[in-house]
Each structure stands twice: as structure tokens, then as C-alpha cells.
Design an enzyme around this catalytic site. Structure first.
Site, PDB file in Angstrom:
ATOM      1  CD  GLU A 196     -46.783   1.964  21.313  1.00 42.46           C
ATOM      2  OE1 GLU A 196     -47.550   1.476  22.169  1.00 42.46           O
ATOM      3  OE2 GLU A 196     -45.795   1.374  20.868  1.00 42.46           O
ATOM      4  N   GLY A 233     -49.718   2.666  24.465  1.00 42.45           N
ATOM      5  CA  GLY A 233     -50.429   2.274  23.247  1.00 42.45           C
ATOM      6  C   GLY A 233     -51.361   3.371  22.738  1.00 42.45           C
ATOM      7  CB  ALA A 268     -51.686  -2.032  26.192  1.00 39.17           C
ATOM      8  CD  GLU A 287     -45.568   2.014  26.208  1.00 43.09           C
ATOM      9  OE1 GLU A 287     -44.942   3.054  26.507  1.00 43.09           O
ATOM     10  OE2 GLU A 287     -46.443   1.978  25.328  1.00 43.09           O
TER      11      GLU A 287
END
Ligand code: 3H9
Length: 712
Positions: free
Chosen positions: A103, A100, A61, A123
Site C-alpha cells: 500500500e 501495508g 503493518a 490482510e
């Protein structure tokens, strides 16, 4: 953004483009949604490959978007749409797949990684958890214990480990996109039923409760107050015990709590502060980062005590030739053995060959004549260091950078001993120098931007967080430590015990309280330095101010800390690390108080924290006022990477902002009134100015600091 092309006739190729790490910004997320739709609706396309531009799959992210109003499609439904696709989607992982990014790859039906790629869910180090389904998909894919390990530590793994764990389906040495396209062609018509990870059950360990209890206990212990690792365990537990949809709800709930916590803000602030310290300008306006560092091929270290040995190891591990000089033959032989041992152990840990051949040893200073950069690490004594700098200036080839590892002494004074003061800078390492991340690069008024740039660049190559700081006694880190240590001693005089002070600081999040830390680093060093500077022990007033001679008095009893088995605590034997409370110290303190007519009073944890931390913070403001540190982020990076300040509290200056500057000011005023003979407790002018300016957020302090400087 995401670029779309069709390759090999029937493969839709989506390439993420957002330099430098293809972070999933709103534009990239929108791009993925649009291009996936396009590929799925194109009847010619039978399978899809997602890759990243410029050799990096995706760094996760976009952290820069955190704390702003999020726009664009959210990550979770975007990944669900990829997973729900009725055509196989293959992730082509080159470089990095983090957070992310991984992910997203877990939402794909297959993953092909380049052998040099690194994968991970880091994270937790930003105070978050993998909240785009990572905590729910990873345990389903690789099992609960392995997922817990990766998610709670945030560690990066190699492609080989990812293959062994079952995170990737194939590892290639070839062009990853080509390999992924070939793979995509081969699976074009295959059923995707078993490939949608979220639809698979999570393997449920038989000893589930015991497993989670054990992990939780371990995590709480190592987290020392950080909440994200604990939330990570709770989220994985949800994967193991709840259906996927409910697990996702739990993941989102936990993420919301973390996201809004001060800890996540502090950790993200640290992430950017760590990177920003490398971009700094000297007060003269000369930017060291635009003045080029000079390449260093051969370095030298003078003095092979603990620091010199560590620095030698750190330099050699960077791949430099190192000449290690120690004039005392016996010490030289011991150092040679110790350095070789450290290099061998380090190489074994990292699975590489030891670089013993890069280090040569000598007892003669002439051996450094052709070094490009010399780091002096002799005992902390100005007269000795001056002599070494005079000799180095005579021996070294013209242009050699002369650096000192002093932790407090005047760089300019040393520079004035040499023919070329512009080549002199401080390189202040922290013990053990081959392990600790921090390097203070100290510039004197005559240090050239090139010399600073070279030291900063060398530090970076050595894997250090290098922070450029100005020249003053103790520079930034040790200058701020002085009032902190002083308050700890005063608290003992007033009735506290070493245990009480340490407990308060350890509960705050420090790995070690001030007294345990002093025992570890050795009480004799500071005492010797104080003696060398002519400070008489036993005097309770120095230069008109309150002074505590407690540390010196303890040394006079031969109690130097762990190395002698006795210090502020007792140890089973010299060198042991298990600190036990020592009744002798309590008697010593009582006698001391009685001798000086001091009446012990009850001191609580809050007072310990406020006096130790706020006096340290106050000195931080003075450092900013004096222009010794470029900004609060530099001070915070120094404290987080060199002094064990809990990262999730962002560093002392960030912490002051979190507590509230008015509150810090009010408490300092209170304590200064109670202890008017302690100048460190007198609130600094900059702190007052900031409060008077409405206590702006930390990223706006620079405006107030500039005004203060312009008025000087
Ligand atoms: C996440 O994914 C949450 C999700 O699970 C759920 C959401 C719902 N965003 O470190 P470098 C910038 S959380 C924005 O010097 P390196 C960095 O600031 C995210 N920017 O290089 C720097 O900018 P500048 C999980 C990012 O080669 C530049 O890139 N991901 C991001 O030594 C170069 O960085 C992570 O925690 C980002 N995600 O190391 C990964 N990443 O030049 C965090 C980097 O302006 N990143 N930048 O200073 C890293 O660990 C390292 O940066 C990385 C590269 C290993 C990628």
C-alpha cells in the site's frame, strides 16, 4: 526507523529499517513521515526513492502492534503525504512488498521491482482488509476483477505477474536500488498528475452488479463463515462505485468492524502460533532448537501405501534422494507409477522440472543401509512395525534416524526394538502427505534433542508446520479426535442423523463434517485397528464405559465409505465424492436403536457442537495437564493445519477462551451429569483450575499449567 541519505546528487534515498521484515511499526512510520518531509524540503533533491533494508521492501503493518494502543503517525495520512509529494517518489521493491508495504508502494508515483520480489495484499488471511488505501488504489490501478482476486485471496504474486497486471512499472535483475535511483533521475522533472493513483477514476466494469454478485457468491462459498473476504468485496465495490474519499471512509468503516471481530483476533493468534511451534523445549529442559539438526541428504521410506507414497513425493520435492521400499513386488510397481505421476503433476503445477531421478525403488530393505533418515509407513500394526524396526536397526548405518509415521502407537515401544533408541522419533504425516501442512514430531522419553531437531527441521524444509509433541496414544491430534468421534456416534444413537451432525459442524466452519470425513478417509482403517487391539464389535460397553459400535457394524456391511460407494452416505459410484443422504443408513440406525431399546429424541445443532467440540477441548486440557503439548498454541496449530478446524476460530483451545472457560466447564458438567458413563465428558482438572484462577487469557494459561506440573 527510516534512514535518509542523498545519492547521485539529487535523489533522496529513504531506507526502512526494522528487521526482520521492515514492518511499519510506529517508529518506522514516524521515520517515513520525517524523512519524506526532509527530502521534499531539500532544494537539491529532485526525486525520492523508498527502499527497504536487508533485501526486503516491507512486510506490512506491524502485526505485533495490533491490539495495543497505537502510537505514532497513522498509516493512511502517511501514505497520502507520500502520494501528494511534488517530487516523484519511486518504490524500490526487493524481496517482499506485502500488505501495508504494498500500500505504501501504491502511494508512491512509480514502482520498480526486483525479478525475485513477491507482492501481495494478504490482510484477508489475518481477518482484515488492506485498509491503508489498498482496496481503493489497487482497483484504480489494475481494474476491479484483478484487484478482487488479489485482495480476496491474499495471494502473493511474482514481479513478472505484477508487471503484467500493471502494479509495477519495471522489473529488474540488477541491484534494485540502483535501478530505482536511475529511474528516479529520469523522471525527476515529469508531471505527476497521472501518477497519483487515488486521483484516477476506477475503471467501472459494464456488468458491475453481475460481477460483484458472482464474486460475492463465490467468496461466501469458499469463506465458509469467514467475514474478512466478504468485507474485502464490499470495500472494492466502494472503490468502483464511490468517489475516492467516500471509498476510503467505507474502507475504514469495514476495517473497524473486522479489527474488533473475534475472527481477526483468532487469525492473528494463528499467525503467531504457527511461528511459535518451532520454538519449543522438551520437558527435560533440553532445547531441541538449540541442539543442531543433522543434515539429511538421503532419506528412505518403508511401505508404499497411500501414506508412504505421499511422504516419498514430499521428500523428493524437497530435493532429497529417496529410497522407496515396498516388499510386495506388485504394490511396488503400482507405487512407482503413482509416485512418478504425483511428482509429474506437482512439477507441472509449480512450473518446474519433475524430480523423478531423485527416487529409487527397491523391494529389499538392504537398500536403505546408507540412508541418513528412514520413515517407516507400513500398516498400523504394532507387531509388524516392531519387526520393521528390528530389521532397520540391523541394516542401517550407525547414526541413522529411525522415524515412524504411526498415528497413535507407542514410540518408546518401537525405540526399544533398536540398538539406538535415542535416534527414534515419530513423524506423523497427514493424508495426503505431500499436500497436508501438518507434521506431528513425536518424541519418546529416550529420543535425543538432536533427533527431534532433525525431524523438525526436515519438516520445515518440506514446507510443513511441524509441532513437537509427547508420546501417548494418538499423540495430540488423534487423541483429541477420539472423544469428538465418540460423541458423534452417541448422538446418532440418541436420535441424530449423519446429515444433522455434519451440517452443524460444517456451519461451524469445518470443511467437512465428521461423517463425510470418515467416508473420505475410509471406515475400514479404524475398524481394523480396533479389531487388532482386541475390541469386540457390537458391545455397547467397554471397560465399564459407554461405547458405540456403530462404525464397526457399518463396516461389517461392507460399507467402507467413498471407496466402496457406500458409507454414512451413498455415492453414485465407488470413488465419487458427492455424498447423498442414504435411507438405508436411517433404517440401520432405527433398527439399531430399537434393538438396544434406545428412544430417539430431537437433537439440535447446539447440542451437536457442544458435545463434539467441548469433549475434544476437554481432552486438549488433559493433554496440557499431561505435558504432551507444550502449550495451547501447539494444539491449535495441530487442529488448524491438520484437522480442518476453521482458522478464523483460532483452534480448539483459543475457541474455548472465546466461548468462555466457565461456559465450557458448565456445559461439560451438564453433559457429564446426563452421561455419567462417558469419562471424556468429565471436566478436566486443569480446566477447573483455570476457571478457579479467574479464566485468564490464553497467553497466561502457562502460569497455571506450570503450577499444576510443579504439584505433580
Ligand atoms: C497490514 O499491513 C494492515 C494494513 O493493510 C492496514 C493497517 C491500517 N509484523 O514468517 P516468518 C515476523 S497487515 C510483525 O517466520 P518467512 C514474524 O512474526 C500485515 N512481525 O518468515 C517472525 O517473527 P519471529 C500484512 C512480522 O520468511 C519473523 O517476522 N502483512 C510481520 O517465512 C519472520 O517471519 C502480512 O500479512 C509483520 N507484518 O515469511 C505479512 N511479518 O522470528 C505477514 C513477519 O519472532 N508475514 N513478521 O517468529 C508473512 O506472511 C511472513 O512472515 C513473510 C516472511 C512472508 C513476511
Amino acid at each position: 526507523m527510516a534512514q535518509y541519505t542523498r545519492v547521485s546528487g539529487s535523489v533522496g534515498l529513504i531506507s526502512l529499517r526494522n528487521p526482520p521484515v521492515n514492518a511499519l511499526s510506529s517508529v518506522v512510520r514516524q521515520g517515513i513521515v520525517d524523512t519524506v518531509k526532509r527530502a521534499l524540503s531539500d532544494p537539491e533533491v529532485k526525486s525520492v526513492v523508498i527502499c527497504g533494508h536487508n533485501g526486503i521492501f516491507c512486510g506490512g503493518a506491524d502485526i505485533k502492534e495490533f491490539g495495543t494502543t497505537m502510537s505514532g503517525p497513522p498509516l493512511v495520512p502517511m501514505i497520502h503525504a507520500v502520494e501528494a509529494a511534488d517530487k516523484p517518489v519511486v518504490a524500490a521493491i526487493e524481496g517482499l512488498a506485502l500488505g501495508g508495504g504494498l500500500e505504501l508502494a501504491l502511494g508512491c508515483h512509480y514502482r520498480i521491482a526486483h525479478s525475485k520480489a513477491r507482492l501481495g495484499l494478504p490482510e484477508v488471511s489475518l481477518g482484515l482488509l488492506p485498509a491503508a488505501g489498498g482496496t481503493q488504489r489497487l482497483p484504480r490501478l489494475i481494474g476491479v476483477p484483478a484487484a478482487l482476486d488479489l485482495i480476496t485471496t491474499g495471494r502473493h504474486i511474482t514481479a513478472a505477474e505484477a508487471l503484467t497486471l500493471g502494479i509495477v512499472d519495471q522489473v529488474t535483475d540488477q541491484n534494485t536500488v540502483d535501478a530505482a535511483v536511475k529511474f528516479a533521475l529520469s523522471v525527476a522533472e515529469q508531471s505527476l498528475d497521472a501518477r497519483r493513483i487515488s486521483t484516477n477514476p476506477c475503471p467501472r466494469p459494464s456488468d458491475l452488479d453481475a460481477l460483484f454478485e458472482g464474486v460475492m457468491q463465490k467468496v461466501r462459498q469458499t469463506a465458509r463463515g469467514a467475514i474478512a473476504p466478504v468485507a474485502c468485496v464490499q470495500a472494492v465495490r466502494a472503490a468502483a462505485t464511490l468517489p475516492y474519499t467516500q471509498g476510503m471512509e467505507r474502507e475504514q468503516e469495514l476495517m473497524a468492524t473486522l479489527f474488533n471481530s473475534g475472527q481477526a483476533r483468532a487469525l492473528q493468534y494463528c499467525f503467531f502460533a504457527q511461528r511459535a511451534v518451532g520454538r519449543w523445549s522438551m520437558p527435560s529442559g533440553a532445547r531441541w532448537d538449540t541442539s543442531k539438526p543433522r543434515p539429511i541428504r538421503k532419506a528412505a521410506v518403508i511401505g508404499l501405501g497411500t501414506m508412504g507414497r505421499g511422504i516419498t513425493v514430499a521428500l523428493a520435492q524437497t530435493g532429497l534422494f529417496v529410497v522407496a521400499v515396498e516388499t510386495q513386488e506388485k504394490q511396488l510397481m503400482e507405487a512407482k507409477q503413482a509416485v512418478s505421476g504425483m511428482l509429474e503433476r506437482g512439477a507441472k503445477r509449480r512450473g518446474v522440472a519433475p524430480v523423478l531421478n531423485l527416487v529409487s525403488y527397491s523391494s529389499n530393505l538392504q537398500a536403505v543401509a546408507d540412508a541418513d533418515l528412514v520413515i517407516e509407513a507400513v500398516f498400523e500394526d504394532m507387531a509388524l512395525k516392531k519387526k520393521v524396526f528390528q530389521q532397520l536397526s540391523a541394516v542401517c548405518k550407525p547414526g541413522t534416524f529411525l522415524c515412524t509415521n504411526t498415528s497413535a502407537l507407542d514410540i518408546d515401544h518401537l525405540a526399544s526394538q533398536t540398538r539406538s533408541p535415542e535416534l527414534v522419533v515419530g513423524m506423523h504425516f497427514f493424508a495426503p502427505a505431500h499436500v497436508m501442512k501438518l507434521l506431528e514430531v513425536v518424541y519418546g522419553p529416550r529420543s535425543s534433542p538432536e533427533a527431534v531437531a532433525t525431524a523438525m527441521h526436515l519438516g520445515k524444509k518440506m514446507g510443513k508446520v511441524s509441532v513437537a509433541v509427547g508420546n501417548c496414544r494418538g499423540f495430540v491430534g488423534n487423541r483429541m479426535l477420539k472423544p469428538y468421534l465418540e460423541q458423534a456416534f452417541f448422538l446418532l444413537e440418541e436420535g441424530a442423523t449423519p446429515e444433522l451432525v455434519d451440517q452443524a459442524l460444517e456451519e461451524f466452519g469445518f470443511a467437512m463434517g465428521v461423517f463425510r470425513m470418515s467416508d473420505l478417509s475410509g471406515l475400514d482403517v479404524g475398524s481394523k485397528i480396533r479389531k487388532a487391539s482386541g475390541q469386540p464389535a457390537s458391545n455397547r460397553v467397554q471397560q465399564g464405559h459407554r461405547y458405540s459400535p456403530l462404525g464397526d457394524l457399518l463396516c461389517e456391511q461392507g460399507r467402507f465409505g467413498q471407496k466402496t460407494g457406500r458409507g454414512w452416505y451413498q455415492y453414485d459410484k465407488p470413488g465419487s465424492q458427492v455424498a447423498r443422504s442414504d435411507p438405508w443408513v436411517h433404517c440401520f440406525l432405527e433398527e439399531y436403536r430399537a434393538r438396544h431399546g434406545l428412544v430417539a429424541r430431537r437433537i439440535d445443532h447446539q447440542e451437536v457442537l457442544e458435545r463434539c467440540l467441548y469433549s475434544l477441548i476437554n481432552e486438549g486440557f488433559r493433554i496440557l495437564e499431561d505435558g504432551i503439548a507444550a502449550g495451547p498454541g501447539d494444539i491449535d496449530a495441530i487442529y488448524v493445519f491438520g484437522y480442518g478446524w476453521p482458522r478464523y476460530r483460532g483452534g480448539p483451545m483459543f475457541y474455548a477462551g472465546m466461548v468462555g472457560l466457565e461456559r465450557v466447564l458448565e456445559r461439560l458438567e451438564h453433559y457429564h451429569q446426563a452421561h455419567p458413563d462417558v469419562p471424556y465428558l468429565q471436566p478436566c482438572g486443569l480446566l477447573r483450575r483455570l476457571v478457579a484462577s479467574g479464566s485468564p487469557p490464553i497467553h497466561k494459561w502457562s502460569e497455571v499449567i506450570r503450577k499444576v506440573h510443579s504439584q505433580l
